[in-house]
Design a protein around this motif. Structure first.
Motif, PDB file in Angstrom:
ATOM      1  N   PHE A 113     -24.121  51.128 -20.565  1.00  0.00           N
ATOM      2  CA  PHE A 113     -23.714  51.520 -19.218  1.00  0.00           C
ATOM      3  C   PHE A 113     -24.609  52.660 -18.741  1.00  0.00           C
ATOM      4  CE2 PHE A 113     -19.985  49.637 -21.115  1.00  0.00           C
ATOM      5  CZ  PHE A 113     -19.399  48.913 -20.090  1.00  0.00           C
ATOM      6  N   ALA A 114     -25.294  52.447 -17.626  1.00  0.00           N
ATOM      7  CA  ALA A 114     -26.177  53.463 -17.067  1.00  0.00           C
ATOM      8  C   ALA A 114     -25.737  53.803 -15.656  1.00  0.00           C
ATOM      9  CB  ALA A 114     -27.618  52.965 -17.056  1.00  0.00           C
ATOM     10  N   GLY A 115     -25.709  55.091 -15.360  1.00  0.00           N
ATOM     11  CA  GLY A 115     -25.426  55.547 -14.007  1.00  0.00           C
ATOM     12  C   GLY A 115     -26.613  56.340 -13.496  1.00  0.00           C
ATOM     13  N   GLY A 116     -27.245  55.898 -12.415  1.00  0.00           N
ATOM     14  CA  GLY A 116     -28.374  56.625 -11.850  1.00  0.00           C
ATOM     15  C   GLY A 116     -29.518  56.790 -12.840  1.00  0.00           C
ATOM     16  N   ILE A 117     -29.995  58.038 -12.990  1.00  0.00           N
ATOM     17  CA  ILE A 117     -31.127  58.319 -13.873  1.00  0.00           C
ATOM     18  C   ILE A 117     -30.759  58.096 -15.339  1.00  0.00           C
ATOM     19  CG2 ILE A 117     -30.664  60.781 -14.172  1.00  0.00           C
ATOM     20  CD1 ILE A 117     -34.105  59.025 -13.714  1.00  0.00           C
ATOM     21  N   GLY A 118     -29.494  57.875 -15.627  1.00  0.00           N
ATOM     22  CA  GLY A 118     -29.068  57.537 -16.982  1.00  0.00           C
ATOM     23  C   GLY A 118     -29.631  56.220 -17.478  1.00  0.00           C
ATOM     24  N   ILE A 119     -30.365  55.514 -16.634  1.00  0.00           N
ATOM     25  CA  ILE A 119     -30.988  54.261 -17.047  1.00  0.00           C
ATOM     26  C   ILE A 119     -32.101  54.511 -18.063  1.00  0.00           C
ATOM     27  CG2 ILE A 119     -32.679  54.293 -15.172  1.00  0.00           C
ATOM     28  CD1 ILE A 119     -30.976  51.196 -16.783  1.00  0.00           C
ATOM     29  N   THR A 120     -32.663  55.711 -18.112  1.00  0.00           N
ATOM     30  CA  THR A 120     -33.859  55.923 -18.934  1.00  0.00           C
ATOM     31  C   THR A 120     -33.650  55.602 -20.420  1.00  0.00           C
ATOM     32  OG1 THR A 120     -33.434  58.313 -18.890  1.00  0.00           O
ATOM     33  CG2 THR A 120     -35.054  57.440 -17.339  1.00  0.00           C
ATOM     34  N   PRO A 121     -32.657  56.168 -21.109  1.00  0.00           N
ATOM     35  CA  PRO A 121     -32.494  55.776 -22.512  1.00  0.00           C
ATOM     36  C   PRO A 121     -32.014  54.343 -22.666  1.00  0.00           C
ATOM     37  CG  PRO A 121     -30.683  57.191 -21.849  1.00  0.00           C
ATOM     38  CD  PRO A 121     -31.681  57.214 -20.723  1.00  0.00           C
ATOM     39  N   MET A 122     -31.293  53.828 -21.650  1.00  0.00           N
ATOM     40  CA  MET A 122     -30.765  52.464 -21.732  1.00  0.00           C
ATOM     41  C   MET A 122     -31.881  51.421 -21.650  1.00  0.00           C
ATOM     42  SD  MET A 122     -27.714  53.012 -22.297  1.00  0.00           S
ATOM     43  CE  MET A 122     -26.555  54.358 -22.190  1.00  0.00           C
ATOM     44  N   LEU A 123     -32.943  51.731 -20.913  1.00  0.00           N
ATOM     45  CA  LEU A 123     -34.087  50.823 -20.868  1.00  0.00           C
ATOM     46  C   LEU A 123     -34.692  50.655 -22.261  1.00  0.00           C
ATOM     47  CD1 LEU A 123     -36.128  51.591 -17.627  1.00  0.00           C
ATOM     48  CD2 LEU A 123     -35.567  49.339 -18.510  1.00  0.00           C
ATOM     49  N   ALA A 124     -34.867  51.780 -22.953  1.00  0.00           N
ATOM     50  CA  ALA A 124     -35.412  51.714 -24.307  1.00  0.00           C
ATOM     51  C   ALA A 124     -34.473  50.972 -25.241  1.00  0.00           C
ATOM     52  CB  ALA A 124     -35.684  53.125 -24.821  1.00  0.00           C
ATOM     53  N   MET A 125     -33.166  51.215 -25.092  1.00  0.00           N
ATOM     54  CA  MET A 125     -32.193  50.526 -25.938  1.00  0.00           C
ATOM     55  C   MET A 125     -32.229  49.024 -25.703  1.00  0.00           C
ATOM     56  SD  MET A 125     -28.848  53.010 -26.003  1.00  0.00           S
ATOM     57  CE  MET A 125     -28.870  54.559 -26.919  1.00  0.00           C
ATOM     58  N   ALA A 126     -32.277  48.621 -24.434  1.00  0.00           N
ATOM     59  CA  ALA A 126     -32.305  47.197 -24.120  1.00  0.00           C
ATOM     60  C   ALA A 126     -33.536  46.533 -24.722  1.00  0.00           C
ATOM     61  CB  ALA A 126     -32.269  46.997 -22.603  1.00  0.00           C
ATOM     62  N   GLN A 127     -34.678  47.206 -24.624  1.00  0.00           N
ATOM     63  CA  GLN A 127     -35.906  46.633 -25.168  1.00  0.00           C
ATOM     64  C   GLN A 127     -35.851  46.543 -26.692  1.00  0.00           C
ATOM     65  OE1 GLN A 127     -39.478  47.912 -22.303  1.00  0.00           O
ATOM     66  NE2 GLN A 127     -38.047  49.572 -22.659  1.00  0.00           N
ATOM     67  N   GLN A 128     -35.305  47.572 -27.337  1.00  0.00           N
ATOM     68  CA  GLN A 128     -35.208  47.543 -28.797  1.00  0.00           C
ATOM     69  C   GLN A 128     -34.229  46.460 -29.248  1.00  0.00           C
ATOM     70  OE1 GLN A 128     -35.321  51.349 -30.880  1.00  0.00           O
ATOM     71  NE2 GLN A 128     -33.611  50.700 -32.170  1.00  0.00           N
ATOM     72  N   LEU A 129     -33.119  46.331 -28.555  1.00  0.00           N
ATOM     73  CA  LEU A 129     -32.141  45.301 -28.894  1.00  0.00           C
ATOM     74  C   LEU A 129     -32.726  43.903 -28.671  1.00  0.00           C
ATOM     75  CD1 LEU A 129     -29.008  46.995 -27.310  1.00  0.00           C
ATOM     76  CD2 LEU A 129     -29.285  46.470 -29.744  1.00  0.00           C
ATOM     77  N   ALA A 130     -33.489  43.750 -27.589  1.00  0.00           N
ATOM     78  CA  ALA A 130     -34.099  42.452 -27.305  1.00  0.00           C
ATOM     79  C   ALA A 130     -35.100  42.068 -28.392  1.00  0.00           C
ATOM     80  CB  ALA A 130     -34.786  42.485 -25.940  1.00  0.00           C
ATOM     81  N   HIS A 131     -35.864  43.047 -28.876  1.00  0.00           N
ATOM     82  CA  HIS A 131     -36.813  42.766 -29.954  1.00  0.00           C
ATOM     83  C   HIS A 131     -36.088  42.249 -31.193  1.00  0.00           C
ATOM     84  CE1 HIS A 131     -40.426  43.974 -28.032  1.00  0.00           C
ATOM     85  NE2 HIS A 131     -40.149  45.268 -27.976  1.00  0.00           N
ATOM     86  N   GLY A 132     -34.885  42.777 -31.432  1.00  0.00           N
ATOM     87  CA  GLY A 132     -34.115  42.366 -32.596  1.00  0.00           C
ATOM     88  C   GLY A 132     -33.216  41.177 -32.349  1.00  0.00           C
ATOM     89  N   ARG A 133     -33.383  40.556 -31.177  1.00  0.00           N
ATOM     90  CA  ARG A 133     -32.574  39.384 -30.806  1.00  0.00           C
ATOM     91  C   ARG A 133     -31.069  39.682 -30.889  1.00  0.00           C
ATOM     92  NH1 ARG A 133     -35.841  34.903 -30.561  1.00  0.00           N
ATOM     93  NH2 ARG A 133     -37.894  35.101 -31.556  1.00  0.00           N
ATOM     94  N   HIS A 190     -20.186  48.077 -30.001  1.00  0.00           N
ATOM     95  CA  HIS A 190     -20.396  49.488 -29.680  1.00  0.00           C
ATOM     96  C   HIS A 190     -20.773  49.642 -28.219  1.00  0.00           C
ATOM     97  CE1 HIS A 190     -20.429  51.692 -33.668  1.00  0.00           C
ATOM     98  NE2 HIS A 190     -20.234  50.426 -34.021  1.00  0.00           N
ATOM     99  N   LEU A 191     -20.384  50.771 -27.654  1.00  0.00           N
ATOM    100  CA  LEU A 191     -20.600  51.088 -26.240  1.00  0.00           C
ATOM    101  C   LEU A 191     -21.452  52.336 -26.138  1.00  0.00           C
ATOM    102  CD1 LEU A 191     -17.635  51.532 -23.716  1.00  0.00           C
ATOM    103  CD2 LEU A 191     -19.350  53.290 -23.996  1.00  0.00           C
ATOM    104  N   TYR A 192     -22.428  52.318 -25.219  1.00  0.00           N
ATOM    105  CA  TYR A 192     -23.296  53.469 -24.965  1.00  0.00           C
ATOM    106  C   TYR A 192     -23.285  53.744 -23.470  1.00  0.00           C
ATOM    107  CZ  TYR A 192     -24.885  52.462 -29.678  1.00  0.00           C
ATOM    108  OH  TYR A 192     -24.911  52.234 -31.024  1.00  0.00           O
ATOM    109  N   VAL A 193     -23.157  55.015 -23.097  1.00  0.00           N
ATOM    110  CA  VAL A 193     -23.103  55.358 -21.685  1.00  0.00           C
ATOM    111  C   VAL A 193     -23.919  56.622 -21.440  1.00  0.00           C
ATOM    112  CG1 VAL A 193     -20.913  56.607 -22.005  1.00  0.00           C
ATOM    113  CG2 VAL A 193     -21.596  55.858 -19.712  1.00  0.00           C
ATOM    114  N   CYS A 194     -24.654  56.611 -20.321  1.00  0.00           N
ATOM    115  CA  CYS A 194     -25.445  57.777 -19.937  1.00  0.00           C
ATOM    116  C   CYS A 194     -25.507  57.845 -18.414  1.00  0.00           C
ATOM    117  CB  CYS A 194     -26.858  57.686 -20.517  1.00  0.00           C
ATOM    118  SG  CYS A 194     -27.860  59.168 -20.228  1.00  0.00           S
ATOM    119  N   GLY A 195     -25.396  59.044 -17.870  1.00  0.00           N
ATOM    120  CA  GLY A 195     -25.441  59.210 -16.419  1.00  0.00           C
ATOM    121  C   GLY A 195     -24.701  60.456 -16.006  1.00  0.00           C
TER     122      GLY A 195
END
Length: 320
Positions: A113-133, A190-195
């Motif tokens: 969950f990202a709110g506003g500029i909180g997207i920054t760590p979530m972008l990295a998380m999404a990419q890392q998770l995608a690499h690991g399928r 697990h849930l992650y939130v930043c914003g």
């Protein structure tokens, strides 16, 4: 914490949304930068001398550059303004090595969950998770498309089908229904939130109301608690090792009071986010106002952030 000592050159400084710039940093020699994992941040020394923490938003598999997204904060302390107005492509800056207080945990499913500029760590998380399928969904809430940083990157990503965009000014049907998304907690999700703090509080409170365990809820704040509040009172700090006693005024931070008496502590964020200034409490009752330590660590009473926390007791004894 030592000052940032790793030289980097700015290879990109571009506005990517209203009041948000994308900054890319690379080694001047073109060599790989220190490895990192999603959720990590770096200390960046800005042209005005301020040191601020920014999450790395790029692909952790990409070792030749670090990417940052910086929001200009109208009520900030000058760091974000310097990042917007003073930083230029071709400029050399200094950074600290990546540190990670917000790392991904092994899970069958992950909700971001990202709110506003909180997207920054979530972008990295999404990419890392995608690499690991891995199985994940990213919910990104923003006021308007014009204020949505990296929206094109999200829409063009190979994992774009995992992204849900929610705009305050859009069709009510596309707005985030937090209760519905979090309705079925599971020990292996697990849930992650930043914003912004209000956004994070809403997501976390909704998760707890739905029965989520605290161990499965992870958050990172971009702003700490206020160091001064109505009703704050003066107190004394005794320095166990040096033997001195310092008086802390109602509107003064412990760190400022110590500095006025020639006692320096390592400061970085000055908002209780990074933990750089943490010292041990030997006696007294701290009034914790940081976002770095867990509630359990606060309860144990052994940690204290003099940049923002205060004392509930008239005397606080620190390991200084």
């Amino acid at each position: 914490m030592s000052a940032p000592d790793l030289p980097v050159v700015v290879t990109r400084h571009v506005r990517v949304a209203d009041d948000i710039v994308h900054i890319v940093l690379e080694s001047p020699a073109g060599t790989p930068l220190p490895a990192w994992n999603a959720g990590a941040h770096i200390d960046l020394e800005l042209p005005n001398g301020a040191v601020r923490q920014y999450s790395l938003l790029g692909d952790p598999a990409q070792v030749t550059r670090y990417e940052l997204g910086v929001l200009k904060e109208a009520g900030g302390r000058g760091g974000s303004r310097s990042a917007h107005e003073d930083v230029r492509a071709g400029m050399q800056l200094r950074i600290g090595a990546p540190r990670n207080l917000f790392a991904l945990q092994p899970a069958r499913r992950t909700l971001l969950f990202a709110g506003g500029i909180g997207i920054t760590p979530m972008l990295a998380m999404a990419q890392q998770l995608a690499h690991g399928r891995a199985d994940f969904t990213l919910h990104y809430c923003s006021r308007t498309p014009a204020r949505t940083a990296f929206i094109d990157r999200l829409r063009d990503a190979p994992w774009a089908d995992r992204v849900r965009l929610h705009f305050d000014d859009g069709d009510p049907r596309q707005k985030l229904d937090t209760a519905a998304v979090l309705a079925t907690p599971s020990p292996d999700t697990h849930l992650y939130v930043c914003g912004p703090s209000g956004f994070m509080a809403h997501v976390i409170d909704s998760a707890r109301a739905a029965g989520w365990a605290d161990a499965n809820i992870h958050s990172e704040s971009f702003s700490g608690g206020a160091s001064a509040r109505s009703g704050d009172e003066a107190f004394s700090v005794r320095l166990a090792r040096s033997g001195g006693t310092v008086e802390v005024a109602a509107g003064q931070t412990v760190a400022a009071a110590l500095a006025a008496h020639g006692v320096d502590v390592a400061l970085s964020c000055e908002q209780g986010i990074c933990g750089s200034c943490a010292v041990r409490v030997l006696d007294g009752e701290p009034d914790h106002r940081d976002c770095f330590f867990t509630e359990a660590e606060h309860g144990a009473g052994g940690c204290f952030t003099p940049c923002c926390s205060r004392s509930k007791s008239a005397l606080l004894v620190l390991d200084l």
